[in-house]
Write a protein that holds these residues in place. Structure first.
Motif, PDB file in Angstrom:
ATOM      1  N   LEU A  76       0.810  -1.221   0.000  1.00  0.00           N
ATOM      2  CA  LEU A  76       0.000   0.000   0.000  1.00  0.00           C
ATOM      3  C   LEU A  76       0.841   1.268   0.000  1.00  0.00           C
ATOM      4  CD1 LEU A  76      -2.807  -1.033   2.511  1.00  0.00           C
ATOM      5  CD2 LEU A  76      -2.985  -0.868   0.022  1.00  0.00           C
ATOM      6  N   THR A  77       2.069   1.174   0.481  1.00  0.00           N
ATOM      7  CA  THR A  77       2.925   2.358   0.518  1.00  0.00           C
ATOM      8  C   THR A  77       3.856   2.438  -0.683  1.00  0.00           C
ATOM      9  OG1 THR A  77       4.465   1.174   1.980  1.00  0.00           O
ATOM     10  CG2 THR A  77       2.845   2.627   3.020  1.00  0.00           C
ATOM     11  N   GLY A  78       3.590   1.649  -1.711  1.00  0.00           N
ATOM     12  CA  GLY A  78       4.321   1.809  -2.960  1.00  0.00           C
ATOM     13  C   GLY A  78       5.190   0.655  -3.362  1.00  0.00           C
ATOM     14  N   GLY A  79       5.071  -0.494  -2.653  1.00  0.00           N
ATOM     15  CA  GLY A  79       5.852  -1.666  -3.023  1.00  0.00           C
ATOM     16  C   GLY A  79       7.275  -1.651  -2.504  1.00  0.00           C
ATOM     17  N   ILE A  80       7.560  -0.771  -1.520  1.00  0.00           N
ATOM     18  CA  ILE A  80       8.897  -0.704  -0.938  1.00  0.00           C
ATOM     19  C   ILE A  80       9.000  -1.740   0.178  1.00  0.00           C
ATOM     20  CG2 ILE A  80      10.600   0.789   0.159  1.00  0.00           C
ATOM     21  CD1 ILE A  80       9.746   1.668  -2.650  1.00  0.00           C
ATOM     22  N   ASP A  81      10.072  -2.516   0.185  1.00  0.00           N
ATOM     23  CA  ASP A  81      10.277  -3.524   1.227  1.00  0.00           C
ATOM     24  C   ASP A  81      10.580  -2.829   2.552  1.00  0.00           C
ATOM     25  OD1 ASP A  81      10.861  -5.696   2.788  1.00  0.00           O
ATOM     26  OD2 ASP A  81      12.633  -6.322   1.649  1.00  0.00           O
ATOM     27  N   LEU A  82       9.693  -3.001   3.522  1.00  0.00           N
ATOM     28  CA  LEU A  82       9.856  -2.359   4.828  1.00  0.00           C
ATOM     29  C   LEU A  82      10.404  -3.313   5.882  1.00  0.00           C
ATOM     30  CD1 LEU A  82       6.489  -0.354   4.962  1.00  0.00           C
ATOM     31  CD2 LEU A  82       8.758   0.493   4.333  1.00  0.00           C
ATOM     32  N   SER A  83      10.793  -4.518   5.493  1.00  0.00           N
ATOM     33  CA  SER A  83      11.203  -5.518   6.477  1.00  0.00           C
ATOM     34  C   SER A  83      12.480  -5.123   7.213  1.00  0.00           C
ATOM     35  CB  SER A  83      11.386  -6.879   5.789  1.00  0.00           C
ATOM     36  OG  SER A  83      12.386  -6.804   4.788  1.00  0.00           O
ATOM     37  N   GLY A  84      13.261  -4.223   6.658  1.00  0.00           N
ATOM     38  CA  GLY A  84      14.497  -3.813   7.311  1.00  0.00           C
ATOM     39  C   GLY A  84      14.331  -2.692   8.309  1.00  0.00           C
ATOM     40  N   TYR A  85      13.110  -2.174   8.458  1.00  0.00           N
ATOM     41  CA  TYR A  85      12.852  -1.071   9.379  1.00  0.00           C
ATOM     42  C   TYR A  85      12.232  -1.605  10.670  1.00  0.00           C
ATOM     43  CZ  TYR A  85      13.622   1.916   5.322  1.00  0.00           C
ATOM     44  OH  TYR A  85      14.170   2.553   4.240  1.00  0.00           O
ATOM     45  N   PRO A  86      12.443  -0.922  11.804  1.00  0.00           N
ATOM     46  CA  PRO A  86      11.863  -1.371  13.079  1.00  0.00           C
ATOM     47  C   PRO A  86      10.338  -1.385  13.024  1.00  0.00           C
ATOM     48  CG  PRO A  86      13.553   0.290  13.442  1.00  0.00           C
ATOM     49  CD  PRO A  86      13.290   0.272  11.973  1.00  0.00           C
ATOM     50  N   LEU A  87       9.732  -2.498  13.427  1.00  0.00           N
ATOM     51  CA  LEU A  87       8.273  -2.598  13.402  1.00  0.00           C
ATOM     52  C   LEU A  87       7.607  -1.558  14.292  1.00  0.00           C
ATOM     53  CD1 LEU A  87       7.455  -6.434  13.431  1.00  0.00           C
ATOM     54  CD2 LEU A  87       6.843  -4.761  11.674  1.00  0.00           C
ATOM     55  N   ASP A  88       8.274  -1.195  15.377  1.00  0.00           N
ATOM     56  CA  ASP A  88       7.684  -0.224  16.295  1.00  0.00           C
ATOM     57  C   ASP A  88       8.218   1.174  16.079  1.00  0.00           C
ATOM     58  OD1 ASP A  88       5.939  -2.012  17.744  1.00  0.00           O
ATOM     59  OD2 ASP A  88       7.769  -2.930  18.530  1.00  0.00           O
ATOM     60  N   GLY A  89       8.779   1.388  14.913  1.00  0.00           N
ATOM     61  CA  GLY A  89       9.225   2.715  14.515  1.00  0.00           C
ATOM     62  C   GLY A  89       8.297   3.301  13.476  1.00  0.00           C
ATOM     63  N   GLU A 100      10.576   7.905   5.234  1.00  0.00           N
ATOM     64  CA  GLU A 100      10.301   8.678   4.027  1.00  0.00           C
ATOM     65  C   GLU A 100      10.481   7.764   2.818  1.00  0.00           C
ATOM     66  OE1 GLU A 100       9.153  11.761   3.778  1.00  0.00           O
ATOM     67  OE2 GLU A 100       9.047  11.819   5.970  1.00  0.00           O
ATOM     68  N   LEU A 101       9.496   7.769   1.940  1.00  0.00           N
ATOM     69  CA  LEU A 101       9.506   6.851   0.805  1.00  0.00           C
ATOM     70  C   LEU A 101       9.448   7.611  -0.510  1.00  0.00           C
ATOM     71  CD1 LEU A 101       6.959   4.194   2.137  1.00  0.00           C
ATOM     72  CD2 LEU A 101       9.449   4.037   2.137  1.00  0.00           C
ATOM     73  N   PRO A 102      10.083   7.093  -1.551  1.00  0.00           N
ATOM     74  CA  PRO A 102      10.002   7.738  -2.867  1.00  0.00           C
ATOM     75  C   PRO A 102       8.622   7.547  -3.484  1.00  0.00           C
ATOM     76  CG  PRO A 102      11.134   5.640  -3.045  1.00  0.00           C
ATOM     77  CD  PRO A 102      10.904   5.872  -1.576  1.00  0.00           C
TER      78      PRO A 102
END
Length: 456
Positions: free
Chosen positions: A313-326, A330-332
């Motif tokens: 939903l946020t553009g197909g960017i892999d978010l698995s490397g970011y803290p879940l509770d963070g 900023e996304l392109p």
């Protein structure tokens, strides 16, 4: 609330096990519903008996990516479900009045095929066909059609505009009374009432004419799914129904006024376009019962699926490397669904949600408006949008099937009718009749303006 003349329109958006991302895991769900024709027959007949205007089927030309861990844990990735035109043609034979709207992409189809298939569905159903015209936003689909990467967003729009112009031109291949079937003279059709398109453009060269008689509705109804700036501009010129997603009343009212305000510049009346946002209602006889139903579904969301849905939903960017509770980083700007990315990021920023919190908020309804409560509470919210000109109706997205549709029919529809917001019976036989849409004249406005709708 203030009065608004007329009644709202209702579509039944059927997703195999329901729209909640974890619906397939619920004890009441048929996990293999996407491959069960009788399941769809029962749903379509229930919606028709309840006098819904239409049933609506989404589609994608491939699964959503190669993340097998995610794909293997969700039924919402087009892994195993029917192609919509095939399914709607079969449903046309077991229903009589309800509209039949299916999705077909302008990115990975040819105009002649689409014109022929939807005109055929309109004949088979007696004038109940609708085309949800989209441009594919899934990068993975491109690889099923010989492309190493997806067409750029702007380029997909350019192709879609010409595609739709060809389709509507082909739908005008024959006058209403072209086929005389005169056995005495031996004349099957009147040559003067045949129109050859002979289209030559940047993307397509299509001679025509269409080898299907003029559709019972003139043209099948054209539906758009998308809310980007480019999508709104095209919708104002050409679309007849918009399926959209706004979370807040003020956003819905602004979208409604924006799009309807553009119509006059294209010689169109406000009633020529119906705005029907998606809504996922979870209704109970008490508020606590509704909450229990919702929480039972939420508890089934696999963390892998929730995170993957936020990424989509946020553009197909892999978010698995970011803290879940963070926070959401900023996304392109995406080359996929720009409007859905904008809506999802706005929700996260507005409510200061972490990635984990956002996943629980959006994974259930996949970013659509979500209502949980009693029939009265649900109708209060729907009525507020309707009377304040934030919607002409709604595409109802049952969270769990068949339970969610049954609950809406048994609990919400009586309250809508009690308030005079929904009719008790059909007032016509075609989808245009149900929606209060004009029948396009031969080579009329819709053909001139290239009926285009883009899922964005």
């Amino acid at each position: 609330m203030s009065q608004r003349s007329g009644h709202l329109r209702l579509g039944a958006f059927l997703y195999p096990t329901g729209h909640h991302i974890a619906a397939w895991r619920h004890p009441h769900a048929l996990a293999d519903a996407g491959s069960r024709f009788r399941h769809y027959v029962e749903l379509a007949r229930a919606a028709e008996a309840a006098k819904f205007d239409l049933i609506f089927l989404a589609d994608g030309s491939g699964t959503r990516g190669d993340n097998v861990e995610y794909l293997s844990r969700t039924a919402h990735s087009y892994v195993a479900q029917f192609e919509p035109l095939t399914l709607l043609s079969a449903l046309a034979a077991v229903t009589e009045r309800i509209g039949l709207v299916g999705t077909a992409s302008t990115t990975f189809n040819e105009p002649y095929h689409i014109a022929r298939k939807f005109a055929s569905l309109d004949h088979i159903s007696g004038g109940r066909a609708g085309w949800n015209l989209v441009t594919s936003s899934n990068e993975h689909e491109a690889k099923n059609f010989g492309f190493d990467q997806h067409l750029a967003h702007a380029r997909r729009y350019e192709r879609a505009e010409e595609f739709a112009a060809v389709v509507t031109g082909l739908w005008d291949s024959w006058d209403e009374d072209a086929f005389v079937h005169d056995k005495a003279t031996g004349r099957f059709f009147d040559p003067a009432k045949r129109h050859v398109l002979d289209h030559r453009g940047e993307f397509f060269n299509v001679r025509g004419p269409l080898n299907v008689a003029r559709a019972p509705q003139g043209h099948p109804v054209v539906v758009q799914a998308g809310s980007s700036e480019a999508g709104k501009a095209l919708a104002a010129r050409t679309a007849e129904v918009i399926f959209t997603a706004q979370q807040r009343l003020e956003d819905a009212v602004a979208f409604y006024a924006d799009v309807k305000g553009r119509l006059a510049a294209h010689g169109r009346d406000p009633d020529d376009l119906k705005i029907m946002p998606g809504v996922m209602p979870i209704v109970g006889r008490t508020e606590s019962e509704a909450r229990e139903k919702f929480e039972a579904l939420q508890a089934l969301i696999d963390p892998v699926v929730g995170l993957a849905m936020v990424s989509t939903l946020t553009g197909g960017i892999d978010l698995s490397g970011y803290p879940l509770d963070g926070p959401i980083p900023e996304l392109p700007e995406t080359n996929a669904s720009k409007s859905r990315q904008s809506l999802t990021l706005a929700l996260a920023r507005r409510e200061n949600l972490t990635i984990r919190e956002l996943s629980l908020r959006v994974a259930g309804a996949r970013g659509h408006w979500q209502l949980v409560g009693t029939a009265e509470q649900i109708v209060d919210a729907l009525e507020e949008r309707f009377v304040n000109y934030g919607a002409d109706g709604f595409n109802v997205m049952p969270a769990l099937l068949p339970d969610g549709l049954d609950d809406f029919i048994a609990l919400v529809l009586p309250e809508l009718r009690r308030r005079g917001l929904f009719r008790s019976d059909y007032e016509g036989r075609t989808l245009r009749d149900h929606l209060g849409l004009k029948r396009p004249s031969l080579r009329g406005d819709l053909a001139e303006h290239a009926t285009t709708a883009v899922a964005d």
